[in-house]
Every structure is written in structure tokens, then in C-alpha cells.
Design a protein around this motif. Structure first.
Motif, short mmCIF file in Angstrom:
data_model
loop_
_atom_site.label_atom_id
_atom_site.label_comp_id
_atom_site.label_asym_id
_atom_site.label_seq_id
_atom_site.Cartn_x
_atom_site.Cartn_y
_atom_site.Cartn_z
N ARG A 46 0.85 -1.29 -0.08
CA ARG A 46 0.07 -0.09 0.03
C ARG A 46 0.97 1.11 0.03
NH1 ARG A 46 -2.59 -2.99 4.19
NH2 ARG A 46 -4.47 -4.08 3.36
N TYR A 47 0.46 2.07 -0.80
CA TYR A 47 1.23 3.71 -0.89
C TYR A 47 0.25 4.65 -0.50
CZ TYR A 47 3.16 7.66 -3.11
OH TYR A 47 3.51 8.98 -3.11
N ARG A 48 0.46 5.04 0.62
CA ARG A 48 -0.35 6.26 1.51
C ARG A 48 -1.67 5.75 1.61
NH1 ARG A 48 2.98 10.74 -1.56
NH2 ARG A 48 4.64 11.08 -0.18
N SER A 52 -1.36 -0.66 -3.97
CA SER A 52 -0.54 -0.47 -5.49
C SER A 52 0.19 -1.66 -5.74
CB SER A 52 0.60 0.75 -4.93
OG SER A 52 1.45 0.82 -6.00
N VAL A 54 3.18 -2.72 -7.03
CA VAL A 54 4.57 -2.42 -7.10
C VAL A 54 5.11 -3.77 -7.87
CG1 VAL A 54 6.62 -2.09 -6.10
CG2 VAL A 54 4.78 -0.63 -5.73
N SER A 79 4.84 4.53 -5.41
CA SER A 79 5.54 4.11 -4.24
C SER A 79 6.51 5.04 -3.75
CB SER A 79 6.53 3.05 -4.84
OG SER A 79 7.51 3.45 -5.51
N MET A 80 7.19 4.91 -2.76
CA MET A 80 8.03 5.91 -2.29
C MET A 80 9.29 5.79 -2.92
SD MET A 80 7.31 6.22 1.98
CE MET A 80 8.42 7.59 2.55
N ASP A 83 8.86 8.02 -5.91
CA ASP A 83 9.11 9.56 -5.46
C ASP A 83 10.27 9.78 -5.26
OD1 ASP A 83 6.20 9.30 -5.02
OD2 ASP A 83 6.26 9.28 -2.93
N HIS A 118 4.77 4.25 2.78
CA HIS A 118 4.05 3.05 2.08
C HIS A 118 4.48 1.76 3.06
CE1 HIS A 118 7.80 2.15 -0.68
NE2 HIS A 118 7.98 1.30 0.39
#
Length: 175
Positions: A46-48, A52, A54, A79-80, A83, A118
Motif C-alpha cells: 500500500r502506498y499512502r 499499489s 509495485v 511508491s516511495m 517518489d 508505504h
């Protein structure tokens, strides 16, 4: 040593080309061997707070007691990692703290005001990890990882292989 998290156990680097990164670490820095997982299978990610999908490759080696993780995300799912690449380029994306009492550490981090950026799980409930937003330290984030299950045993195998590594078999395929 962090009074909240304990000792740093891993430095994680986000890279665009994991094969080139492993070559640099093994041939130039002489850190290895790397245990390479070309396609990491997450139980969930999970992203935020939102699921997700990934897709990523990782490689793990040790330099003394410090584990080095190389991460290449293979898709454009939020994803971080992406980012970080967008905001900083390749480099040290996270410092990881490990725990055999993951939920207690997770709860302490939230109580201290940390926000999950995440999180996910690999290999069952004892394979959880979370990355926290760290606005006070731009770029590098804090990860916590549960090592109470098979992941902890695998990390010990990576550390042991590095202890007497002679440069042979620098990349070892996993999975």
C-alpha cells in the motif's frame, strides 16, 4: 543508536539499473556477495493507504553487520521508491531498523507522530515492513521490518555469506 527504533541494520538504495549497481558494489567497493531476487512477490503493498501493484527487483549483501539493499522498481505503480527517484535521483532512499516485535515498534512509531508512506508484507504475517515519511530529513526515509520469521533467517544467511566472501560468485540468484 535510536532510542525509538534501535540500531540501523540496513541502508537501501533506489537504482535505475540493478545489474550495474551490483557490478559497482561487488567490483569497485568489493561488497558482496549479492543475493538477487529479480521479481519480489509481495502479499500486499500500500502506498499512502491505497493498494499499489509495485513490481520490483532487489539485491541484498552485507558490509560487516550493515545490510545493503538495492531496489529497482520495474513498473510505474505509486511508491516511495518512485517518489525518491523523481525528487532526488538514484541513491540512499532508506535506513531500516529490524524488530522481532514488529507491531510494538510500528505502534511506537505512529504514537511518536510518524506517518506511513508505504507498507507491505512479503512471505506472510511475519514479513511486514513499513516506510515512514520523514519531513525532518528530506530524502532518506525510515523503514521498519519484521525479522521474526523466514526473512530474519534469510538476512542471517546474507550476513554469513559476506563474512568470508572472497569475490567469487558475486551475484547469487534467489527464487
Amino acid at each position: 543508536m535510536s532510542a525509538l527504533f534501535g540500531k540501523v541494520c540496513q541502508n537501501g538504495y533506489v537504482v535505475r539499473d540493478i545489474a550495474s549497481a551490483m557490478k559497482f558494489w561487488t567490483e569497485v567497493l568489493r561488497v558482496g556477495p549479492f543475493f538477487y531476487i529479480p521479481s519480489v512477490k509481495a502479499d500486499w503493498f500500500r502506498y499512502r493507504g491505497a493498494d499499489s501493484a509495485v513490481e520490483m527487483s532487489i539485491a541484498l549483501a552485507n558490509s560487516g553487520d550493515l545490510q545493503i539493499e538495492l531496489i529497482q522498481q520495474r513498473n510505474d505503480a505509486p511508491s516511495m521508491y518512485l517518489d525518491f527517484l523523481r525528487d532526488h535521483g538514484e541513491g540512499l532512499q532508506h535506513m531500516s531498523y529490524w524488530s522481532t516485535d514488529y507491531q510494538a515498534l510500528y505502534d511506537r512509531a505512529l504514537a511518536a507522530g510518524f506517518k506511513v508512506g508505504h507498507e507491505g508484507q512479503i512471505g506472510g504475517p511475519k514479513g511486514r515492513f513499513a516506510y515512514f515519511e520523514t519531513p525532518g530529513h528530506a530524502g532518506t526515509v525510515i523503514e521498519i521490518s519484521d525479522i521474526s520469521g523466514s526473512k530474519g533467517r534469510f538476512f542471517e544467511r546474507v550476513r554469513a555469506a559476506a563474512a568470508d566472501w572472497d569475490g567469487a560468485d558475486p551475484v547469487r540468484l534467489v527464487g
